[in-house]
Design a protein around this motif. Structure first.
Motif, PDB file in Angstrom:
ATOM      1  N   SER A   1      18.813  -8.863   8.220  1.00  0.00           N
ATOM      2  CA  SER A   1      18.716  -9.305   9.616  1.00  0.00           C
ATOM      3  C   SER A   1      19.819 -10.319   9.864  1.00  0.00           C
ATOM      4  O   SER A   1      20.107 -11.167   9.015  1.00  0.00           O
ATOM      5  N   TYR A   2      20.429 -10.214  11.030  1.00  0.00           N
ATOM      6  CA  TYR A   2      21.569 -11.075  11.369  1.00  0.00           C
ATOM      7  C   TYR A   2      21.342 -11.662  12.746  1.00  0.00           C
ATOM      8  O   TYR A   2      21.099 -10.945  13.719  1.00  0.00           O
ATOM      9  N   GLU A   3      21.395 -12.995  12.831  1.00  0.00           N
ATOM     10  CA  GLU A   3      21.280 -13.706  14.102  1.00  0.00           C
ATOM     11  C   GLU A   3      22.683 -14.067  14.565  1.00  0.00           C
ATOM     12  O   GLU A   3      23.349 -14.915  13.962  1.00  0.00           O
TER      13      GLU A   3
ATOM     14  N   ILE B   1      23.287 -16.700  10.891  1.00  0.00           N
ATOM     15  CA  ILE B   1      22.512 -16.666   9.652  1.00  0.00           C
ATOM     16  C   ILE B   1      22.161 -15.226   9.305  1.00  0.00           C
ATOM     17  O   ILE B   1      21.708 -14.456  10.154  1.00  0.00           O
ATOM     18  N   ILE B   2      22.386 -14.873   8.058  1.00  0.00           N
ATOM     19  CA  ILE B   2      22.030 -13.559   7.540  1.00  0.00           C
ATOM     20  C   ILE B   2      20.851 -13.724   6.596  1.00  0.00           C
ATOM     21  O   ILE B   2      20.903 -14.546   5.671  1.00  0.00           O
ATOM     22  N   GLU B   3      19.793 -12.951   6.815  1.00  0.00           N
ATOM     23  CA  GLU B   3      18.626 -12.955   5.944  1.00  0.00           C
ATOM     24  C   GLU B   3      18.581 -11.626   5.208  1.00  0.00           C
ATOM     25  O   GLU B   3      18.598 -10.561   5.819  1.00  0.00           O
ATOM     26  N   LEU B   4      18.525 -11.712   3.882  1.00  0.00           N
ATOM     27  CA  LEU B   4      18.537 -10.528   3.036  1.00  0.00           C
ATOM     28  C   LEU B   4      17.246 -10.482   2.221  1.00  0.00           C
ATOM     29  O   LEU B   4      16.894 -11.453   1.545  1.00  0.00           O
ATOM     30  N   SER B   5      16.538  -9.363   2.317  1.00  0.00           N
ATOM     31  CA  SER B   5      15.323  -9.127   1.524  1.00  0.00           C
ATOM     32  C   SER B   5      15.603  -7.991   0.552  1.00  0.00           C
ATOM     33  O   SER B   5      15.999  -6.899   0.969  1.00  0.00           O
ATOM     34  N   VAL B   6      15.399  -8.252  -0.731  1.00  0.00           N
ATOM     35  CA  VAL B   6      15.686  -7.277  -1.780  1.00  0.00           C
ATOM     36  C   VAL B   6      14.375  -6.921  -2.475  1.00  0.00           C
ATOM     37  O   VAL B   6      13.626  -7.812  -2.896  1.00  0.00           O
ATOM     38  N   ARG B   7      14.133  -5.622  -2.595  1.00  0.00           N
ATOM     39  CA  ARG B   7      12.926  -5.153  -3.277  1.00  0.00           C
ATOM     40  C   ARG B   7      13.274  -4.623  -4.654  1.00  0.00           C
ATOM     41  O   ARG B   7      14.329  -4.014  -4.843  1.00  0.00           O
TER      42      ARG B   7
END
Length: 341
Positions: free
Chosen positions: A102-104, A109-115
């Motif tokens: 997700s990028y605002e 700000i970049i939010e990175l979720s890694v599974r």
């Protein structure tokens, strides 16, 4: 979902691109819109980079994510595990399934979720993705700084050649005319004319005084007349050097002064350009010695304690709904065709 599907743990990291460059003083309502322009562009580049095959190849070469996403021996998970013989294209597609970005645009700000299938593996992959993103930003900054340094060096070389050529032309002019500065020579010539005019004035006064007390013929009058004629001829000759009937004469003082001023202006301009080019090169080299852009982690890679994926109940419910919807459409089509028959 309840028996075969493996638990997936999530590691989250949030970061943004920051610049170490000091912005110039802003004019009132002038440069305000340019604040963060470079950082925003870098963030957009980074957003696309996180989904590219380049980062997948780099991380796979570093920590072998392909092995981490394979099912353990003796288990099978056809929906969420990676095939053992997966190509790089399949690995990239799988990577984009196992991450969420997700990028605002406002804050950058970049939010990175890694599974991943274990908490430690998810954190390790998130840390590798963050480190590779920082390295990519540094590479972009190094490339820009190298280009700026190269352009500044080329500009300096060009300004040095320009200054040498301007000084060479000025030296050739002085060697050709035997005049260091035509303006100073002009002032000297004007001094000669002023002196001759003073002598002419004195001779005229002397002649007038003699003429009042003497009678013709008087040798003093003849001598003063010859002196006056000589002085007048000298004044005429000296003034003739400042302007001639042929305006294209290169040896005339107006042309000499014009050429000298033109060459002198070229030398001064070349000197200023050289000083500016030297300052630009020093600034570019100083900028290249420090990291101008870097990643700031607002949230460090987290270590999960419970699995969040796969969402067994939601996936089962959605699958049942679409199966029922497909059966319902099929039944309606069947009965509609049977009634028409």
């Amino acid at each position: 979902m309840g028996v075969i599907a493996r638990d997936q743990y999530v590691s989250e990291v949030a970061f943004s691109v920051r610049s170490a460059q000091t912005p110039p003083a802003l004019e009132l309502l002038g440069g305000i819109s340019t604040l963060g322009g470079a950082d925003t562009m870098d963030a957009e580049i980074l957003y696309a980079f996180l989904q590219s095959s380049q980062i997948v190849s780099d991380i796979n070469a570093e920590i072998d994510i392909k092995t981490k996403y394979l099912c353990p021996k003796g288990t099978a998970d056809p929906l969420f595990c990676l095939n053992a013989d997966a190509t790089i294209e399949e690995l990239v597609a799988y990577w984009n399934r196992m991450i969420e970005i997700s990028y605002e645009s406002g804050s950058g700000i970049i939010e990175l979720s890694v599974r991943a299938f274990t908490p430690n593996e998810a954190k390790t992959i998130a840390e590798a993705a963050f480190a590779r993103s920082g390295a990519m930003i540094n590479e972009l900054s190094d490339t820009a700084q190298a280009d700026a340094t190269r352009y500044a060096n080329d500009e300096l070389i060009h300004s040095v050649e320009r200054l040498k050529n301007a000084r060479r032309l000025l030296a050739e002019f002085r060697n050709e005319t035997q005049i260091i500065d035509p303006s100073l020579d002009f002032q000297g010539q004007m001094g000669v004319i002023s002196s001759l005019q003073e002598q002419l004035t004195g001779a005229l006064i002397d002649r007038g005084l003699v003429e009042l007390t003497a009678t013709r013929p008087d040798p003093r009058l003849d001598q003063l007349d010859r002196k006056i004629d000589v002085i007048e001829q000298q004044i005429k000759l000296q003034r003739g050097q400042f302007g001639r009937s042929d305006v294209n004469d290169a040896d005339a003082y107006p042309q000499l002064i014009g050429r000298f001023e033109e060459l002198n202006v070229d030398v001064e301009f070349a000197e200023q350009a050289y000083i500016q080019a030297l300052a630009n090169l020093d600034s570019a080299q100083a900028e290249a010695q420090r990291q101008s852009r870097y990643l700031t982690a607002h949230v460090q890679p987290t270590l999960a304690e419970t699995s969040e994926y796969p969402k067994r109940f939601l996936n089962t419910l959605l699958t049942g709904f679409f199966c029922f919807f497909t059966w319902l459409v099929g039944a309606l089509v069947y009965y509609s065709l049977r009634e028409r028959a």
